[in-house]
Motif scaffolding. Structure first.
Motif: not given
Length: 127
Positions: A22-28, A35-40, A66-70, A86-92
């Protein structure tokens, strides 16, 4: 507006035996501040994502902010040479809805479940 530990969120999500990584990151989100929390998540071979069970898990172990929105189901998570995700590409990429793309779920607090994200719901969430 609250700081959230991505490691804490990852640890809770990773407790699900169906999940390999799992990767957790923020998305616009268009039209929203911050940012909203997201998990891949990458599933173990032959496993399926259980949206209701995941919602119950995050509701039990994480405070609301803290609960991922996506949650995005990915074929595999890209790794760096030092074996970090690699989270950067997921965030972008953000929350990508496209034909043949990754399956994406959104957290529906009222239903107590993650629900499949489609174009109509995405438009509601971003307006």
């Amino acid at each position: 507006g609250e700081n959230v530990s991505s490691e804490q969120v990852s640890a809770v999500i990773a407790q699900d035996p169906a999940i390999a990584m799992v990767a957790v990151y923020g998305v616009k989100i268009p039209g929203r501040e911050g940012r909203a929390g997201a998990a891949a998540i990458e599933l173990n071979s032959g496993e399926c994502f259980d949206p209701k069970a995941m919602a119950a898990r995050v509701e039990e172990h994480l405070f609301p902010a803290a609960r991922p929105r996506f949650i995005r189901i990915v074929e595999n998570l890209e790794m760096t040479a030092s074996m970090k995700i690699r989270k950067q590409s997921l965030q972008m990429e953000g929350i990508v809805l496209k034909e043949g793309g990754d399956e994406v779920f959104w957290y529906d607090e009222e239903a107590g479940s993650y629900r499949h994200l489609d174009e109509q719901i995405y438009r509601k969430l971003t307006s």
